[in-house]
Design an enzyme around this catalytic site. Sequence first.
Site, mmCIF file in Angstrom:
data_model
loop_
_atom_site.group_PDB
_atom_site.id
_atom_site.type_symbol
_atom_site.label_atom_id
_atom_site.label_comp_id
_atom_site.label_asym_id
_atom_site.label_seq_id
_atom_site.Cartn_x
_atom_site.Cartn_y
_atom_site.Cartn_z
ATOM 1 C CG ASP A 170 32.017 31.952 43.420
ATOM 2 O OD1 ASP A 170 32.579 33.034 43.639
ATOM 3 O OD2 ASP A 170 31.707 31.565 42.291
ATOM 4 N NE ARG A 230 33.621 38.162 42.277
ATOM 5 C CZ ARG A 230 32.424 37.780 41.840
ATOM 6 N NH1 ARG A 230 31.671 36.969 42.574
ATOM 7 N NH2 ARG A 230 31.982 38.191 40.662
#
Length: 307
Positions: free
Chosen positions: A132, A184
Amino acid sequence: MSTFMQNTFLYLSKSRLANRLARRYGLRLGARRFVAGETVEEAMVRVKAFNDRGIKATVDHLGEFVTSRAEAEAAAAAAIEALRAMDRAGVDAYLSVKLTQLGLDVDEALAHAHMRRILSEAKRRGRFVRIDIEDYARNEATFRLFRALLDEFGPETIGIAMQAYLYKSADDLEALLPDRPNIRFVKGAYKEPPSVAYPNKADVDENYFRLVARHLSAGGYAAVATHDERLIERVKAYVREAGIPRERFEFQMLYGIKESLLERLAREGYTARVYVPYGIDWYGYTMRRLAERPENAWFVLRSLFAR
């Protein structure tokens, strides 16, 4: 009013005092709208339910900005346990981790070592792990570690997230394109100054689409993580016109937000994935979700005063 609330929630997301107070009262403060539970077993139940509806999952053991080696070690152990739990439950899911949870602020080498342990476990189990992306202050270190780990483990085992609101993301993407990584794409959920990030939503949206289109055109795999229906339709039109197969991208949404839209995308034959966070360190994550959509604060207030 919306900007004031966004700034307030982002400020609160980094408040250690507010975090301690919130954790004292548990998920009753309204976080259950956005968090699957406190244990990995609770998370697996939610993931299995999504799988049964044709939706894959990303599993995130919540936590960030740890300040000790012991905390980082515990977070790494929890990540490995999450991978094992996925196999026990037989779910279609992969793992998401934050480098600050694994000790990035303590020692970059420590975070690297913990990531190698996690990725070795994931590779042995045939699972995927995504890093992330966090705030701008950690951006360069995050990409530096990702590039080193990508060289060692390959794009089938490790991916990363990229924020469309940062000016530098276009250059970061170009540097990664030869490796065709799994990325992502998100808009960005931290408060950054206009010196490093687009201040206007329209510019962020346009940069988001440019990044996704560039990555797909270069042969990469794109996780299109947005709840913006206009952007989703624009991506769908682009892949049709460009002849990009559906196996090269997926749509992702957060647990508790627009799940009906995600179900619709799955019914239409697109790969759909829900981001399922769990754990006791839910406070900062929840505040950022409220900052993104301040109207969700009403759900929190109703939960707080419900009997």
